[in-house]
Design an enzyme around this catalytic site. Structure first.
Site, PDB file in Angstrom:
ATOM      1  N   THR A  91      -8.991   2.920   7.181  1.00 51.73           N
ATOM      2  CA  THR A  91      -8.499   1.614   7.622  1.00 51.73           C
ATOM      3  C   THR A  91      -6.991   1.638   7.872  1.00 51.73           C
ATOM      4  O   THR A  91      -6.373   0.587   8.018  1.00 51.73           O
ATOM      5  CB  THR A  91      -8.821   0.524   6.577  1.00 51.73           C
ATOM      6  N   SER A 124      -5.756   6.176  11.030  1.00 52.98           N
ATOM      7  CA  SER A 124      -6.967   6.617  11.719  1.00 52.98           C
ATOM      8  C   SER A 124      -7.624   5.469  12.484  1.00 52.98           C
ATOM      9  O   SER A 124      -8.110   5.658  13.608  1.00 52.98           O
ATOM     10  CB  SER A 124      -7.959   7.195  10.701  1.00 52.98           C
ATOM     11  N   LEU A 125      -7.642   4.285  11.900  1.00 56.80           N
ATOM     12  CA  LEU A 125      -8.238   3.123  12.568  1.00 56.80           C
ATOM     13  C   LEU A 125      -7.466   2.773  13.832  1.00 56.80           C
ATOM     14  O   LEU A 125      -8.061   2.458  14.876  1.00 56.80           O
ATOM     15  CB  LEU A 125      -8.249   1.927  11.610  1.00 56.80           C
ATOM     16  N   SER A 126      -6.144   2.861  13.780  1.00 57.38           N
ATOM     17  CA  SER A 126      -5.324   2.603  14.962  1.00 57.38           C
ATOM     18  C   SER A 126      -5.604   3.616  16.072  1.00 57.38           C
ATOM     19  O   SER A 126      -5.461   3.310  17.257  1.00 57.38           O
ATOM     20  CB  SER A 126      -3.835   2.647  14.601  1.00 57.38           C
ATOM     21  N   ASN A 138      -4.401   8.831   2.036  1.00 60.80           N
ATOM     22  CA  ASN A 138      -4.930   8.304   3.297  1.00 60.80           C
ATOM     23  C   ASN A 138      -5.276   9.386   4.300  1.00 60.80           C
ATOM     24  O   ASN A 138      -6.418   9.509   4.724  1.00 60.80           O
ATOM     25  CB  ASN A 138      -3.915   7.343   3.945  1.00 60.80           C
ATOM     26  N   GLU A 139      -4.248  10.142   4.726  1.00 59.60           N
ATOM     27  CA  GLU A 139      -4.474  11.081   5.812  1.00 59.60           C
ATOM     28  C   GLU A 139      -3.409  12.162   5.866  1.00 59.60           C
ATOM     29  O   GLU A 139      -2.296  12.001   5.348  1.00 59.60           O
ATOM     30  CB  GLU A 139      -4.513  10.357   7.165  1.00 59.60           C
ATOM     31  N   ASP A 184       0.818  -1.205   0.000  1.00 63.03           N
ATOM     32  CA  ASP A 184       0.000   0.000   0.000  1.00 63.03           C
ATOM     33  C   ASP A 184       0.858   1.263   0.000  1.00 63.03           C
ATOM     34  O   ASP A 184       0.462   2.288  -0.553  1.00 63.03           O
ATOM     35  CB  ASP A 184      -0.918   0.004   1.231  1.00 63.03           C
TER      36      ASP A 184
END
Length: 293
Positions: A188, A191-193, A147-148, A73
Site C-alpha cells: 500500500t 508499490s501501489l503508486s 515496505n520495499e 509511518d
C-alpha cells in the site's frame, strides 16, 4: 490489574512538538499504570522529564516487551527495522499523514491502550526483507526493509538494464527506470503508486513491480515470500545505481553488481487494539466507498 506488558519503550518523532506532547501524555499515563517506562534517547533528552531514563533503539528493543512509536509511518518503519530483531510488540500512535501502520489517535489513546495493556489486542506478524549488494562474490553492503527495496538510478527518469532471477531461475531481462520489490506491508506504499497489487498482511508473498518498463508486456509479479530474488545489474549501465530500503537507507550499486533479496529471519510483531480490521484501514485510508445496503 495485571498487565500483559511490564516494560514499555516510547519512541518519537524528533523535533515535532505535537509528537512530544503525545509522548509526555503517554509517559505519565503509563507511569500511573505502574509500568516501567524508557524513552528513546533522540527524543528523551528534549522532554521536560527530569528523571526520565533514556536508551538507544537497540537497548530499548532488548529491555522492553512493548514499544510505542509516536509519529507517522516513516517513524514506524525506521523503528521497525531495528525492533524486528527483538521479541518486542510494537504499537503506533499516528502523528503523521496516512498512518497505515499506526492505530491510536493521539487525542484518545487512553481507552484502546488500556485494552492492549490488559491483554486484549490483535497480534500481526509482518515480514521484512533482507537486502545485500554483492560485488565479485563479496558482500559490499546490506540492510533490511519493512515496505520495499527499490533498484533505481540516482538520476530521475534514467533507464537501467538488469536481469531478475528467482531461486536461481532466470525470469527476465529488463530495461526500465527500476524495480520495486515489496512486502505485503509495502503493497500500500510505493508499490501501489507504481501499479502493484494490494496484498493482505497475512500473505507470505513478495511482489516485483517494474518502474516504467521499456516493454508494455512487463507486469507486476507475485512470488512466494520464501523466494530468493537476485538482480544482476548489467555492466553496460552508465549511471550510478542504488537500492533504496523504505526510502530511508541507500545502498550503492555498481554496474555488474548482484543484489540478493530474501525474507528477513525475524518478522515484526505488531499489536492492534481490539476490533482492528485491515479492510477498515484500507477503506479509511484509500477512500473506498461505504456499504450500499
Amino acid at each position: 490489574m495485571p498487565h500483559a506488558f511490564h516494560t514499555v519503550g516510547l519512541i518519537g518523532k524528533p523535533h515535532h512538538q505535537g509528537a512530544n506532547n503525545t509522548l509526555l501524555a503517554l509517559y505519565h499515563f503509563l507511569q500511573q499504570q505502574g509500568l516501567k517506562v524508557y524513552v528513546e534517547e533522540r527524543v528523551g533528552q528534549s522532554l521536560p522529564l527530569p528523571d526520565v531514563e533514556v536508551l538507544d533503539l537497540v537497548e530499548l528493543g532488548k529491555k522492553c516487551d512493548l514499544a510505542i512509536v509516536v509519529g507517522g509511518d516513516g517513524n514506524m518503519l525506521g523503528a521497525a527495522r531495528v525492533l524486528a530483531r527483538f521479541d518486542v510488540a510494537v504499537l503506533g500512535v499516528n502523528r503523521g499523514n496516512l498512518g497505515f501502520l499506526t492505530d491510536l489517535a493521539p487525542e484518545s489513546f487512553q481507552q484502546p491502550l488500556s485494552e492492549v495493556l490488559a491483554g486484549n489486542f490483535v497480534t500481526e506478524k509482518r515480514n521484512l526483507l533482507e537486502i545485500s549488494v554483492q560485488r565479485n562474490g563479496l558482500i559490499k553492503s546490506s540492510n533490511s526493509a519493512v515496505n520495499e527495496a527499490v533498484l533505481h538510478a540516482d538520476k530521475v527518469a534514467h533507464m537501467i538494464e538488469f536481469e531478475a532471477y528467482i531461486n536461481d531461475e532466470f525470469v527476465y531481462s529488463q530495461r526500465s527506470d527500476g524495480l520495486i520489490i515489496s512486502t505485503p506491508t509495502g503493497s500500500t506504499a510505493y508499490s501501489l503508486s507504481g501499479g502493484g497489487p494490494i496484498l493482505t498482511p497475512d500473505l507470505d508473498a513478495v511482489t516485483l513491480v517494474p518502474m516504467f518498463p521499456h516493454t508494455l508486456s512487463s507486469r507486476p509479479l507475485v512470488v512466494s515470500g520464501s523466494s530468493e530474488i537476485r538482480l544482476k545489474v548489467a555492466s553496460t549501465n552508465d549511471a550510478h545505481l542504488q537500492i533504496s530500503c523504505d526510502s530511508h537507507v541507500i545502498l550503492a550499486v555498481m554496474p555488474g553488481d548482484e543484489i540478493y533479496i530474501r525474507k528477513h529471519p525475524t518478522p515484526l510483531r505488531l499489536v492492534h487494539p481490539p476490533g482492528y480490521s485491515y479492510f477498515h484501514v484500507l477503506r479509511n485510508k484509500l477512500g473506498w466507498g461505504s456499504k450500499l445496503y
